[in-house]
Design an enzyme around this catalytic site. Structure first.
Site, short mmCIF file in Angstrom:
data_model
loop_
_atom_site.label_atom_id
_atom_site.label_comp_id
_atom_site.label_asym_id
_atom_site.label_seq_id
_atom_site.Cartn_x
_atom_site.Cartn_y
_atom_site.Cartn_z
N LYS A 6 0.85 -1.21 0.00
CA LYS A 6 0.00 0.00 0.00
C LYS A 6 0.88 1.24 0.00
O LYS A 6 0.65 2.18 -0.75
CB LYS A 6 -0.88 0.01 1.24
N ASN A 7 1.93 1.26 0.82
CA ASN A 7 2.76 2.46 0.98
C ASN A 7 3.74 2.68 -0.16
O ASN A 7 4.50 3.64 -0.13
CB ASN A 7 3.47 2.44 2.33
N ARG B 6 -3.89 10.07 4.56
CA ARG B 6 -2.67 10.88 4.65
C ARG B 6 -2.02 10.98 3.27
O ARG B 6 -1.36 11.97 2.96
CB ARG B 6 -1.72 10.21 5.65
N CYS C 160 -4.66 8.01 9.64
CA CYS C 160 -4.69 7.47 11.01
C CYS C 160 -4.26 8.54 12.01
O CYS C 160 -3.33 9.28 11.79
CB CYS C 160 -3.75 6.28 11.11
N ARG D 286 0.46 15.08 12.88
CA ARG D 286 1.13 14.66 11.64
C ARG D 286 1.26 15.88 10.72
O ARG D 286 0.59 15.98 9.72
CB ARG D 286 0.39 13.50 10.98
N PRO D 287 2.14 16.82 11.14
CA PRO D 287 2.28 18.03 10.32
C PRO D 287 2.86 17.70 8.94
O PRO D 287 3.38 16.61 8.73
CB PRO D 287 3.26 18.87 11.12
N ILE D 288 2.77 18.64 8.03
CA ILE D 288 3.40 18.45 6.71
C ILE D 288 4.43 19.58 6.47
O ILE D 288 4.72 19.95 5.33
CB ILE D 288 2.35 18.41 5.57
N ASP D 289 4.97 20.08 7.58
CA ASP D 289 5.88 21.24 7.47
C ASP D 289 7.13 20.94 6.64
O ASP D 289 7.61 21.81 5.91
CB ASP D 289 6.29 21.70 8.87
N ASP E 62 4.94 0.66 11.90
CA ASP E 62 3.67 0.07 11.47
C ASP E 62 3.52 -1.36 11.95
O ASP E 62 2.40 -1.88 12.00
CB ASP E 62 3.57 0.09 9.93
N ARG F 118 -8.44 0.11 4.67
CA ARG F 118 -7.52 1.04 4.01
C ARG F 118 -6.21 0.36 3.64
O ARG F 118 -5.52 0.75 2.72
CB ARG F 118 -7.25 2.25 4.92
C1 EPZ Z 1 4.49 6.96 6.07
O1 EPZ Z 1 3.70 7.95 6.69
C2 EPZ Z 1 3.60 5.73 6.00
N1 EPZ Z 1 2.44 6.03 5.17
C3 EPZ Z 1 3.15 5.35 7.41
O2 EPZ Z 1 2.36 4.17 7.30
C4 EPZ Z 1 4.39 5.05 8.23
O3 EPZ Z 1 3.99 4.75 9.56
C5 EPZ Z 1 5.31 6.27 8.23
O4 EPZ Z 1 5.64 6.63 6.88
C6 EPZ Z 1 6.61 6.01 8.98
O5 EPZ Z 1 7.29 4.93 8.41
C7 EPZ Z 1 2.57 5.99 3.82
O6 EPZ Z 1 3.64 5.74 3.29
C8 EPZ Z 1 1.32 6.23 3.03
P1 EPZ Z 1 6.55 10.29 8.18
P2 EPZ Z 1 4.23 9.49 6.75
O7 EPZ Z 1 6.41 11.54 7.41
O8 EPZ Z 1 4.95 9.81 5.50
C9 EPZ Z 1 6.74 13.66 11.45
C10 EPZ Z 1 0.41 2.89 7.57
O9 EPZ Z 1 -0.17 2.41 8.56
N2 EPZ Z 1 6.63 14.62 10.32
O10 EPZ Z 1 7.76 9.42 7.98
O11 EPZ Z 1 3.10 10.34 7.17
C11 EPZ Z 1 5.46 12.88 11.68
O12 EPZ Z 1 4.56 13.60 12.49
C12 EPZ Z 1 0.97 4.29 7.65
O13 EPZ Z 1 0.59 2.29 6.49
C13 EPZ Z 1 6.76 15.98 10.58
O14 EPZ Z 1 6.95 16.40 11.74
O15 EPZ Z 1 5.27 9.39 7.95
C14 EPZ Z 1 5.95 11.63 12.34
O16 EPZ Z 1 6.10 11.86 13.73
C15 EPZ Z 1 0.76 4.91 9.01
N3 EPZ Z 1 6.67 16.86 9.54
C16 EPZ Z 1 7.33 11.41 11.72
O17 EPZ Z 1 7.69 12.66 11.11
C17 EPZ Z 1 6.45 16.43 8.25
O18 EPZ Z 1 6.40 17.29 7.34
C18 EPZ Z 1 7.38 10.34 10.65
O19 EPZ Z 1 6.38 10.65 9.72
C19 EPZ Z 1 6.32 15.06 8.02
C20 EPZ Z 1 6.42 14.16 9.06
#
Ligand code: EPZ
Length: 421
Positions: free
Chosen positions: A23-24, A94, A118, A123-126, A308, A400
């Protein structure tokens, strides 16, 4: 009429399961198809609700999407418009964040609400936005709605991510492949799904080095053609089924399952008393005797134990004699499933980002409710070890990422089915 999964535990799992496409990986790949002027075909795409939401977003942006058996074709030739993304699908997952860069390239602007997904903590996107701004984008917030424009287009940048965000790495990779000049991403995430995305983009004509390592270099090109690509297998589904065998006992062979991405999960399960063998693209997991506690384990960014996989491994440890603790270093709210574990008779207490577990001799069936995708799967894994009947509600979360999880478990001998109240 609420739908629920009914599981009668106490039966060991036996048999063979072939892993679906990840999925990811599929979700960012679908967004990347929007970058392409021609047709792309993903040969194996699971029928997940997040995939349906992705098709809705792509269609709204002018792409032609067509299912071809288990494959999904996306033709980006006519993509364009004002870049306004449909609210429903964006709020549903997301992964809608992956459309920021591709829509910016194809439409010159993107307007979208904050992505959903989820509730694992803030989960910011900064990082996504900060990198795009450094590449020439402009960001405006109107309340919860975001508008991103690139009046002069995007350009290459030497950018250090403040943390190895998977999604932000994928966003900035998709921005860089069509941005004139060179882009260097330092401190990038190294998950296998990122290398898979880069493989697809390279097949479409992109020029990328180092994807899957913390240092990624991209030379922008004029246009991307589209390509046919088979996404990598789902390592989190593999972790879920391995944890299910640990929980229920038995022996399951996972086909199309690379060992490396699963290694940290298998190490923990084998420490608890499972056996794992692997060769080629097959991993066989078995558990006969009782499980024992594993002490404290931590998740981390790839190649460490995946966040995960944490809930499903915790589910298997509920009946492991002694103490175990699973601490998630990535998300703050990974263990919303603890409430369900307790309903089953498990002794699992949330302590900050960790779940502290004291193994119990038996679990008893109960009514359960999924709060998120992987936590929902973890409740199903725990119910496999519970005597009597459990009813698991909140299946929309599970759909999902797993499609028909009850069907997957039933094919391995579990007494699991979906019902309507
Ligand atoms: C991806 O989410 C996966 N989703 C998640 O899987 C997975 O848990 C995660 O990576 C970590 O491996 C998909 O690929 C669709 P991150 P993502 O950005 O990209 C912080 C599942 O169950 N962060 O690596 O959202 C964030 O808050 C899902 O399949 C910022 O602060 O994860 C988190 O604490 C759940 N600012 C950490 O980084 C940002 O701009 C890791 O998040 C982006 C992230």
């Amino acid at each position: 009429m609420a739908e629920y999964m009914v599981i009668r535990g106490g039966r060991p799992l036996e048999g063979t399961a072939r892993l679906p496409a990840a999925k990811n990986s599929v979700l960012p790949l679908l967004a990347a198809a929007l970058l392409c002027k021609g047709e792309s075909v993903l040969t194996q795409v699971p029928r997940l609700s997040d995939v349906e939401q992705s098709v809705a977003i792509l269609t709204a942006l002018g792409c032609r999407c067509q299912w071809r058996g288990r494959g999904l074709a996306v033709d980006g030739a006519e993509a364009g418009g004002d870049g306004a993304l449909p609210e429903g699908p964006v709020r549903a997952m997301r992964s809608s964040v992956f459309y920021l860069a591709p829509a910016l390239h194809r439409c010159g602007r993107v307007q979208m609400p904050m992505p959903g997904g989820c509730k694992l903590g803030p989960r910011p996107i900064d990082i996504h936005l900060d990198g795009l701004v450094k590449m020439g984008a402009r960001v405006q917030w109107q309340g919860e709605s975001l508008t991103v424009t690139a009046p002069g287009g995007l350009h290459g940048v030497d950018y250090s991510l403040r943390l190895p965000s998977v999604g932000a790495t994928e966003t900035l990779l998709m921005a860089a492949v069509l941005a004139p000049g060179q882009t260097v991403l330092r401190g990038a995430a190294a998950e296998p799904e990122i290398a898979d995305l880069a493989a697809f983009l390279t097949a479409c004509g992109a020029r990328i080095r180092g994807a899957g390592t913390p240092l990624v270099q991209v030379e922008g090109v004029e246009a991307l053609t589209g390509a046919t690509h088979t996404p990598i297998p789902d390592r989190i589904v593999a972790a879920t089924l391995a944890a299910a065998v640990a929980s229920a006992g038995g022996r399951v062979k996972l086909l199309g399952c690379p060992f490396e991405p699963l290694a940290p999960t298998l190490e923990i399960l084998c420490r608890a008393g499972c056996t794992a063998e692997h060769g080629g693209n097959t991993v066989t997991v078995s558990r006969e005797g009782p499980l024992k506690g594993v002490g404290r384990v931590y998740t981390g960014v790839y190649p460490a134990f995946s966040t995960d996989a944490a809930p499903v491994v915790a589910a298997a440890l509920l009946t492991a004699a002694g103490h175990s603790a699973v601490e998630d270093t990535v998300f703050e709210n990974r263990f919303a499933c603890a409430e369900g574990f307790s309903a089953l008779g498990g002794r699992a207490v949330r302590c900050g980002r960790a779940l502290e577990i004291e193994g119990v001799a038996r679990l008893s069936g109960a009514d359960l409710r999924a709060q998120d995708l992987r936590g929902g799967a973890a409740l199903a894994v725990a119910a496999l070890a519970a005597e009597g009947e459990s009813r698991l509600f909140g299946l929309a979360h599970i759909r999902r990422g797993y499609g028909d999880l009850a069907g997957i478990l039933r094919a391995l001998g579990a007494d699991a089915a979906c019902r309507r109240e």
